[in-house]
Design a protein around this motif. Structure first.
Motif, PDB file in Angstrom:
ATOM      1  N   PRO A 149      98.455  43.119  99.346  1.00 25.76           N
ATOM      2  CA  PRO A 149      99.217  44.308  99.759  1.00 25.76           C
ATOM      3  C   PRO A 149     100.661  44.305  99.279  1.00 25.76           C
ATOM      4  N   ILE A 150     101.247  43.117  99.098  1.00 21.63           N
ATOM      5  CA  ILE A 150     102.634  43.035  98.635  1.00 21.63           C
ATOM      6  C   ILE A 150     102.743  43.488  97.185  1.00 21.63           C
ATOM      7  N   ILE A 151     101.884  42.932  96.324  1.00 21.22           N
ATOM      8  CA  ILE A 151     101.949  43.261  94.901  1.00 21.22           C
ATOM      9  C   ILE A 151     101.510  44.699  94.657  1.00 21.22           C
ATOM     10  N   PHE A 152     100.471  45.164  95.365  1.00 21.81           N
ATOM     11  CA  PHE A 152     100.026  46.543  95.184  1.00 21.81           C
ATOM     12  C   PHE A 152     101.128  47.525  95.579  1.00 21.81           C
ATOM     13  N   ASN A 153     101.748  47.290  96.718  1.00 27.47           N
ATOM     14  CA  ASN A 153     102.807  48.194  97.163  1.00 27.47           C
ATOM     15  C   ASN A 153     103.977  48.191  96.189  1.00 27.47           C
ATOM     16  N   ALA A 154     104.254  47.030  95.581  1.00 25.77           N
ATOM     17  CA  ALA A 154     105.321  46.964  94.585  1.00 25.77           C
ATOM     18  C   ALA A 154     105.017  47.888  93.415  1.00 25.77           C
ATOM     19  N   GLY A 155     103.764  47.885  92.928  1.00 24.13           N
ATOM     20  CA  GLY A 155     103.393  48.791  91.852  1.00 24.13           C
ATOM     21  C   GLY A 155     103.326  50.242  92.296  1.00 24.13           C
ATOM     22  N   PHE A 156     102.873  50.470  93.534  1.00 27.44           N
ATOM     23  CA  PHE A 156     102.704  51.819  94.056  1.00 27.44           C
ATOM     24  C   PHE A 156     104.043  52.507  94.297  1.00 27.44           C
ATOM     25  N   GLN A 157     105.051  51.737  94.729  1.00 28.86           N
ATOM     26  CA  GLN A 157     106.346  52.323  95.072  1.00 28.86           C
ATOM     27  C   GLN A 157     107.363  52.268  93.941  1.00 28.86           C
ATOM     28  N   VAL A 158     107.034  51.546  92.847  1.00 28.04           N
ATOM     29  CA  VAL A 158     108.032  51.350  91.798  1.00 28.04           C
ATOM     30  C   VAL A 158     108.407  52.676  91.144  1.00 28.04           C
ATOM     31  N   LYS A 159     109.662  52.763  90.740  1.00 29.68           N
ATOM     32  CA  LYS A 159     110.108  53.924  89.976  1.00 29.68           C
ATOM     33  C   LYS A 159     109.650  53.725  88.540  1.00 29.68           C
TER      34      LYS A 159
ATOM     35  N   PHE B 249      99.022  46.897  88.326  1.00 32.88           N
ATOM     36  CA  PHE B 249      98.812  48.066  87.471  1.00 32.88           C
ATOM     37  C   PHE B 249      97.900  49.088  88.134  1.00 32.88           C
ATOM     38  N   CYS B 250      97.014  48.624  89.015  1.00 33.85           N
ATOM     39  CA  CYS B 250      96.231  49.563  89.809  1.00 33.85           C
ATOM     40  C   CYS B 250      97.156  50.400  90.694  1.00 33.85           C
ATOM     41  N   GLY B 251      98.168  49.768  91.282  1.00 34.41           N
ATOM     42  CA  GLY B 251      99.140  50.485  92.104  1.00 34.41           C
ATOM     43  C   GLY B 251      99.923  51.516  91.302  1.00 34.41           C
ATOM     44  N   ILE B 252     100.332  51.162  90.078  1.00 34.85           N
ATOM     45  CA  ILE B 252     101.060  52.101  89.235  1.00 34.85           C
ATOM     46  C   ILE B 252     100.196  53.316  88.892  1.00 34.85           C
ATOM     47  N   VAL B 253      98.949  53.065  88.491  1.00 37.01           N
ATOM     48  CA  VAL B 253      98.051  54.158  88.111  1.00 37.01           C
ATOM     49  C   VAL B 253      97.737  55.037  89.317  1.00 37.01           C
ATOM     50  N   MET B 254      97.504  54.427  90.484  1.00 34.36           N
ATOM     51  CA  MET B 254      97.229  55.216  91.690  1.00 34.36           C
ATOM     52  C   MET B 254      98.411  56.095  92.067  1.00 34.36           C
ATOM     53  N   SER B 255      99.617  55.585  91.911  1.00 36.63           N
ATOM     54  CA  SER B 255     100.787  56.404  92.253  1.00 36.63           C
ATOM     55  C   SER B 255     100.976  57.553  91.264  1.00 36.63           C
ATOM     56  N   HIS B 256     100.504  57.362  90.026  1.00 37.61           N
ATOM     57  CA  HIS B 256     100.675  58.394  88.996  1.00 37.61           C
ATOM     58  C   HIS B 256      99.587  59.463  89.057  1.00 37.61           C
TER      59      HIS B 256
ATOM     60  N   SER C  35     118.814  57.110  86.991  1.00 42.75           N
ATOM     61  CA  SER C  35     117.464  56.603  87.233  1.00 42.75           C
ATOM     62  C   SER C  35     116.690  57.404  88.253  1.00 42.75           C
ATOM     63  N   SER C  36     117.111  58.633  88.529  1.00 41.35           N
ATOM     64  CA  SER C  36     116.407  59.400  89.546  1.00 41.35           C
ATOM     65  C   SER C  36     115.007  59.737  89.073  1.00 41.35           C
ATOM     66  N   GLU C  37     114.031  59.547  89.943  1.00 40.45           N
ATOM     67  CA  GLU C  37     112.637  59.898  89.643  1.00 40.45           C
ATOM     68  C   GLU C  37     112.114  60.651  90.850  1.00 40.45           C
ATOM     69  N   PRO C  38     112.125  61.975  90.804  1.00 40.26           N
ATOM     70  CA  PRO C  38     111.987  62.751  92.022  1.00 40.26           C
ATOM     71  C   PRO C  38     110.620  62.753  92.657  1.00 40.26           C
ATOM     72  N   SER C  39     109.564  62.654  91.881  1.00 43.99           N
ATOM     73  CA  SER C  39     108.258  62.884  92.490  1.00 43.99           C
ATOM     74  C   SER C  39     107.383  61.649  92.412  1.00 43.99           C
ATOM     75  N   THR C  40     107.649  60.674  93.250  1.00 37.19           N
ATOM     76  CA  THR C  40     106.873  59.447  93.348  1.00 37.19           C
ATOM     77  C   THR C  40     106.623  59.175  94.813  1.00 37.19           C
ATOM     78  N   PRO C  41     105.732  58.247  95.118  1.00 40.88           N
ATOM     79  CA  PRO C  41     105.515  57.903  96.520  1.00 40.88           C
ATOM     80  C   PRO C  41     106.778  57.428  97.219  1.00 40.88           C
ATOM     81  N   LYS C  42     107.790  56.967  96.424  1.00 43.14           N
ATOM     82  CA  LYS C  42     109.020  56.464  97.033  1.00 43.14           C
ATOM     83  C   LYS C  42     109.858  57.590  97.597  1.00 43.14           C
ATOM     84  N   SER C  43     109.706  58.806  97.051  1.00 43.96           N
ATOM     85  CA  SER C  43     110.563  59.911  97.462  1.00 43.96           C
ATOM     86  C   SER C  43     109.712  61.114  97.842  1.00 43.96           C
ATOM     87  N   LEU C  44     109.781  61.484  99.088  1.00 40.70           N
ATOM     88  CA  LEU C  44     109.020  62.639  99.555  1.00 40.70           C
ATOM     89  C   LEU C  44     109.937  63.790  99.944  1.00 40.70           C
TER      90      LEU C  44
END
Length: 536
Positions: free
Chosen positions: A89-99, A278-285, A454-463
């Motif tokens: 869960p730590i590594i997945f969340n890192a990929g899921f929330q990364v800008k 990388f699964c987290g990155i793809v899921m967030s995208h 570095s603003s990235e407006p539409s990611t799981p990190k920013s709602l």
């Protein structure tokens, strides 16, 4: 017969009750870590990792005293528990929330630090261990043991580093340290596993080539598996529209598919860390944009909460296990030896990290046109310092190498375990405490500048911004700079035309990937689908 059955049932009941007591105490300690961490939120030195480590040590001392010196922990440290349940869960969340924009903008630098840098650090620590530890008479260590020590202490503590730095305050620095931490952990684990598989007592050209081939195969295959798992989840959720009937199903499917990617990597002996990242990155995208709006909020907080609890659990766990009396008793006849070994290892970690951070930063800067993208000397010092911490990955690998089911009866192995504990406690405590004020001293004005670029407006990190933008990305709408400095021949040789790659990726992504797998602005307007609220 009846008396024997009653005796067995009584023993089972006592054992189960003991486990319940241990779990109650551990959960109570987790709650205490969260409360105390909240109270120390504004402290310039402390963070929740160090708080949990300190509480774990304090609890271990209390248990050690109350048990009459027999035990210091509620559970025996298990690398399986760490790698199978806590790390995913730590590594997945890192990929899921990364800008993602910041991460891929610095992708080559991250790979330089995380892969090439780890190999340099591994070489220096291994050679230093061969030279110095042989003179300290700690037992009969073989060549494979020294190389394993290099892999063990090349693994930086990405968990602690992610808590020390803040993605919004220092996005460039966070991107580099975070990205390097993930790739570094994956590289260290791949190196360690490769060392375990090969007979390195007689190294020749054929063995070296097989070793390198296996290393690159694991890297590429692990990444592809994570990407495929993320795309599969996106396609299933996009086609079946689980949210029409139950948001619980699509949330459950996202969580289970993420964990499945990790376990599949373990099943096929790949690098599960790279796969789930990388699964987290793809899921967030893709996947995250295919679910209902309520599921987006739920998954964002669910993944972050699981990651947060796992991080606290790990440091509490490590702190309590650090006082394991069995291992310290075996080295009690020469207590100075583990301290000497730890001092040597810490010196090698310092030198090994400096040997790649500064030279590779220089090479990376040659490929950058903008001064904002270059890693200046203050940032290099911060990256060097932040990566000096060693944590649960090093502990887990050391336990895997030098113990059997968490126990050892060999003096040399006990020395290596206790030395690892000392390195982890010292580096996390001292380097972790100093990292936060060091960042504030070296980079006092970084927050405003880096937030602008570095603003990235539409990611799981920013709602806080519109989740859908009529099929057009803010990134794509941003005009490219008109006055681009013509690069020198050396810079042209080393650099990759990032704008061109980004342009063609956008065309491919918008033309094929998003229509098939969904994503921001590419989900069909079907009643009950995630974009239903976006129809006007």
């Amino acid at each position: 017969m009846k008396e024997e059955m009653n005796l067995i049932l009584g023993m089972l009941g006592t054992h189960d009750h003991g486990s319940v007591v241990s779990m109650n105490l551990f959960v109570a300690l987790l709650c205490a870590c969260i409360v105390i961490g909240h109270l120390l939120e504004e402290n310039r030195w402390m963070n929740e990792s160090i708080t949990a480590l300190g509480i774990g040590l304090f609890t271990g001392i209390i248990i050690l005293l109350t048990s009459g010196g027999k035990s210091s922990h509620l559970f025996v440290f298990s690398e399986d528990l760490f790698f199978i349940y806590l790390l995913p869960p730590i590594i997945f969340n890192a990929g899921f929330q990364v800008k993602k924009k910041q991460f891929f903008r610095n992708f080559m630098t991250i790979m330089l630090f995380g892969a090439v840098g780890t190999l340099i650090s591994f070489s220096i620590i291994s050679l230093g261990a061969i030279h110095f530890l042989e003179m300290m008479n700690i037992g009969s260590l073989k060549m494979g043991d020294y190389l394993a020590i290099g892999a063990i202490f090349s693994a930086t503590d990405s968990v602690c580093t992610l808590q020390v730095l803040n993605q919004d305050e220092t996005p460039l620095l966070y991107s580099l340290v975070f990205g390097e931490g993930v790739v570094n952990d994956a590289t260290s684990v791949v190196l360690f596993n490769a060392i375990q598989r090969f007979d390195l007592s007689h190294i020749n050209t054929s063995t070296a080539l097989q070793f390198m081939g296996n290393f690159f195969y694991l890297f590429i295959a692990s990444t592809l598996l994570g990407v495929l798992a993320g795309l599969l989840s996106a396609y299933i959720i996009k086609k079946l529209y689980f949210g029409r009937h139950s948001t619980d199903r699509e949330v459950a499917l996202m969580i289970l598919m993420a964990y499945l990617s990790y376990m599949l990597a373990e099943l096929f002996y790949l690098s599960a860390i790279l796969t789930v990242f990388f699964c987290g990155i793809v899921m967030s995208h893709y996947t995250w944009h295919n679910v209902t709006e309520s599921s987006r909020v739920t998954t964002k907080h669910a993944f972050a909460t699981l990651s947060f609890i796992a991080e606290i659990f790990i440091f509490l766990y490590v702190g309590m296990d650090a006082l394991d009396i069995e291992k310290w008793r075996m080295v009690s006849d020469s207590p100075g030896t583990p301290i000497g070994v730890s001092a040597v290892l810490l010196a090698l970690i310092l030198v090994g990290r400096a040997a790649f951070v500064f030279p590779l930063s220089f090479l990376s800067n040659l490929t950058k046109n903008s001064e904002f993208e270059k890693v200046n000397i203050k940032q290099q010092i911060t990256i060097w310092w932040a990566g000096l911490m060693r944590g649960a990955v090093s502990m887990a690998l050391a336990y895997n190498k030098f113990t059997r089911s968490g126990h050892t009866h060999v003096r040399g192995n006990a020395i290596m375990i206790t030395s690892t504990i000392i390195v982890v406690l010292f580096s996390t405590g001292v380097f972790g405490l100093i990292t936060k004020p060091l960042v504030r001293i070296l980079l006092p004005s970084s927050k405003h500048v880096n937030n602008m670029i570095s603003s990235e407006p539409s990611t799981p990190k920013s709602l806080t911004v519109p989740l859908l933008s009529n099929g057009h990305d803010v990134e794509a709408a941003t005009p490219l700079p008109q006055n681009i400095t013509r690069p020198t021949s050396l810079r042209m040789l080393l650099s990759i035309p990032a704008c061109t790659v980004h342009h063609y990726w956008r065309r491919f992504d918008n033309g094929f990937m998003r229509p098939v797998f969904g994503g921001r602005g590419f989900v069909p307007f079907v009643p009950g689908s995630p974009t239903e609220q976006g129809v006007h």
